[in-house]
Structures are given as C-alpha cells and as structure tokens.
Design an enzyme around this catalytic site. Structure first.
Site, PDB file in Angstrom:
ATOM      1  N   SER A  87       0.790  -1.239   0.000  1.00 14.12           N
ATOM      2  CA  SER A  87       0.000   0.000   0.000  1.00 14.12           C
ATOM      3  C   SER A  87       0.819   1.285   0.000  1.00 14.12           C
ATOM      4  O   SER A  87       0.253   2.364  -0.097  1.00 14.12           O
ATOM      5  CB  SER A  87      -0.954   0.011   1.197  1.00 14.12           C
ATOM      6  OG  SER A  87      -2.016  -0.888   0.978  1.00 14.12           O
ATOM      7  N   LYS A  92       0.134   3.615  -2.789  1.00 12.93           N
ATOM      8  CA  LYS A  92      -0.967   4.578  -2.758  1.00 12.93           C
ATOM      9  C   LYS A  92      -0.470   6.028  -2.723  1.00 12.93           C
ATOM     10  O   LYS A  92      -1.228   6.950  -3.027  1.00 12.93           O
ATOM     11  CB  LYS A  92      -1.869   4.314  -1.545  1.00 12.93           C
ATOM     12  CG  LYS A  92      -2.707   3.035  -1.642  1.00 12.93           C
ATOM     13  CD  LYS A  92      -3.605   2.895  -0.420  1.00 12.93           C
ATOM     14  CE  LYS A  92      -4.591   1.728  -0.558  1.00 12.93           C
ATOM     15  NZ  LYS A  92      -3.963   0.422  -0.348  1.00 12.93           N
ATOM     16  N   SER A 112      -5.898   2.924   4.704  1.00 14.26           N
ATOM     17  CA  SER A 112      -5.338   2.224   3.552  1.00 14.26           C
ATOM     18  C   SER A 112      -6.432   1.468   2.801  1.00 14.26           C
ATOM     19  O   SER A 112      -6.227   0.344   2.325  1.00 14.26           O
ATOM     20  CB  SER A 112      -4.236   1.246   3.999  1.00 14.26           C
ATOM     21  OG  SER A 112      -3.421   0.903   2.902  1.00 14.26           O
TER      22      SER A 112
END
Length: 382
Positions: free
Chosen positions: A83, A86, A138
C-alpha cells in the site's frame, strides 16, 4: 554479516547482506539514477557514520529539503510495494479530483480485496472522505472509488501512475493496480518510494492527509465511526509527518515515514520487512538526525525535469521598449510544418488565389459558349 570498507579518504561503510528472494525480478533497474553508488545490490552504503541494523531487505534515508541520500540498502531493488504505492496514486488523483464532489459507492468498491475503510453500495461519500479513507485506513475500496470517479476509470489511473512515475524519475516502478495489491508485473523500489514521498509532501493536501491521526467515516445507515491512521510513527515519534504504511503476504511490511527535527526533514522508506517496521523506521530516523551534519551524501533524490512547455516564456526588450515573449524552438514533422505555416498565414494570403481560381472557373463556360457561337456563324457563311 561481512563489512567491506571502500577505498576512500573519508569513512565509507558498505555492509553486504542477503536480499529477499521475493524481489519482483522484472529486469534490470536504472541503478544509476540518483548516483552510481546507489545500486540494487544487497549492500548498505553510508559515509560518515555506521547506520543501525534493520530487518528490511531494502531501505533509504534521505533529506527531503536537500534531496541528499544519507544512507541506503539496495535502494533500486525492485520489490512489491504493497500500500505504499498509494502515495503515487494520490500524486495522480489529488490534482485531478474536486474534493467536494460526491461519489456513490458501488458493489465493485465494496467487493475489492484487501484492506477496506468500509464503503457501502449506494451510499454517498465526498472525495475528501475517500482520500481520508485511503491514507488513514489504507482502504482499497476508497482507492477504487476514487479511480473510478476520475475520467477513464481505473485503467486510465494506472496509465497516469506509470506516466507520473517516469516523470519524477521513479524508473524502478511499474504499476498494474492502483491499490498496491500483489499484482503481476507490479513493483517499485525504496528509492522510488522516497521520490513519491518528496513529491507528495510538497503538496499541502497530501501532507495534511498523510499526517492526519483520526477522521470520521460514514456508516451504512446513519452516523459515523472513527478511523485511526495506521502509521504509528505519528503517535510515538516527535516531529513525525506520517506518510504511508503497507502490507501484503508477498510484499511483507513496507513503509514510508517522514519527520522534522532541528531544522531538517528526513524521509525513510523500507521494503520487505518481516516485522517491527515502525521501530526500524524510528531507529533510522533518529540516527539520521543525530549524525546529519557528519554524514556525506551517497546519492541524491532526483528532481523531475520540467517540461519545456510549462516554462514561463522568456521576455526580451525590443528597440521600441515593447516586451515580447521569446519563441521556443519546436521541431515539427513535414506535414505538421505545412499545417502550422498555413495556420499562421493571414487570410488574404490564401483567400486571393482562391477567388482568382473561382473566377476563372466561372468564366470558362461563357468563353466556351462564345467560341461555339463563332463556329456556328462561320459554318452558316460557308
């Protein structure tokens, strides 16, 4: 672990160690980006002080203000980002989406794999709330909703992410899923994660989301619940600016953290760590602040080359004192050059010949008729 000292007048430390077997192995990375000492090899490179041992297979600690890389281990090794990717998703979507826009949750959002903030089909969310869900929790569902809301949807977002990575010099990165899930052909590097953090923290909205500790997120029927930021650095490290955590089965723990102390702003990125990611990040940051002035850069975080088309035109003075923009040189293909010249020509330069041809065309039938009558008259006289 074996310690090798490089032939250098100053103290330079290179520590060799194993690199994790689950690297992306998607071909050679551009190891020269940021400096020739920053390779994808499983070594620690530092100059001026010995960095503490941490468990991550690859990491970088750098000064965000100057771009100096203070120490690194396998910074260009291509690994699964989880993640932390991101941050690149945010770099693409933040300038494109209106934070006041309303987005209706879909079954596709709610049914996505991995971590979720809790989007329900049919419920309305603001873009601002979805960014909070993406940064703090997340939420892969929030990422999907944001990407789908943009023009072109998820596919276009992936294309823009790859283009953005190339633009800022993150050449170790290839995106196939904007959530950061373990997808075929998806990889990044500790060096590239530092580039994402630097570019992101230059934006006030990115910085605000990355450092937010708590936010409220709507429930399905009524009310809301509190979402806490998963980045524990924010809660237990003085001067922390947050940024992003990540975890998948294949990527293991990944991390981007930043903090500001004593007039310095440092970023640390870690990839493929078994556990203790926050403690290791804190340890590296503390070391970086303590020895900052003694450390000599082992590389640099590259800045994106500014597109010539975005430059403010230079202004030069004419003899009459009028300011005119300096033209930029543009190379055109032959067909484009002809079209460009035609577009810049005054209307009369090509309208006059057109009228002349038209008049000749209109006169032609009359001349033919006159000739025909003359031939007929001559025939009658004979």
């Amino acid at each position: 672990m074996r310690v090798l000292l490089t032939a250098c007048a100053t103290t330079a430390l290179v520590v060799a160690g194993p690199l994790a077997a689950n690297a992306a192995d998607q071909g050679p990375s551009k190891g020269s980006v940021g400096g020739v000492r920053l390779t994808k090899e499983p070594t620690v490179v530092a100059d001026g002080a010995t960095p503490p041992a941490v468990q991550a297979s690859a990491w970088v600690i750098a000064d965000l203000d100057t771009g100096a890389v203070l120490a690194a281990k396998a910074p260009h090794a291509q690994l699964r980002p989880a993640s932390t990717l991101k941050t690149l998703t945010a770099l693409v979507l933040l300038p494109r989406l209106n934070k006041a826009d309303k987005v209706i949750g879909t079954d596709q959002d709610a049914g996505i794999e991995g971590s979720k903030v809790g989007i329900y089909p049919g419920l309305r969310y603001t873009v601002d709330q979805l960014f909070q869900g993406m940064f703090l929790a997340s939420g892969n569902d929030a990422v999907h909703a944001l990407a789908a809301h943009d023009v072109g949807g998820v596919t276009a977002t992936v294309q823009r992410m790859n283009a953005k990575a190339a633009e800022i010099g993150a050449l170790d990165t290839h995106v196939t899923d904007p959530t950061g899930l373990d997808a075929n052909g998806q990889y990044s590097s500790a060096y590239d994660l530092a580039l994402f953090a630097r570019a992101g923290l230059e934006r006030p909205d990115f910085s605000n989301y990355a450092s937010t500790k708590y936010a409220s997120f709507p429930l399905a029927k009524s009310g809301s619940y509190q979402v806490a930021n998963q980045n524990k650095l924010l809660f237990n490290y003085a001067g922390a600016l947050g940024v992003k955590t990540g975890y998948t089965t294949l990527a293991r723990n990944t991390f981007i953290g930043a903090a500001k102390r004593d007039g310095h702003t440092l970023v640390v990125t870690l990839m493929n760590s078994p556990h203790g990611i926050t403690e290791d990040a804190s340890t590296l940051l503390t070391w970086g602040f303590k020895y900052h002035d003694a450390l000599k850069p082992v590389g640099t975080l590259v800045k994106p080359a500014q597109d010539e088309r975005t430059h403010t035109p230079e202004v030069k003075k004419t003899t009459t004192g009028t300011s005119l923009p300096k033209r930029s040189r543009t190379v055109l293909a032959p067909g484009q050059a002809v079209q460009a010249i035609a577009l810049r020509m005054p209307v009369w330069t090509y309208a006059a010949p057109a009228f002349l041809l038209l008049s000749l065309f209109l006169r032609r039938p009359k001349a033919l008729r006159v000739r025909a009558r003359n031939r007929a008259s001559r025939a009658r006289r004979h």
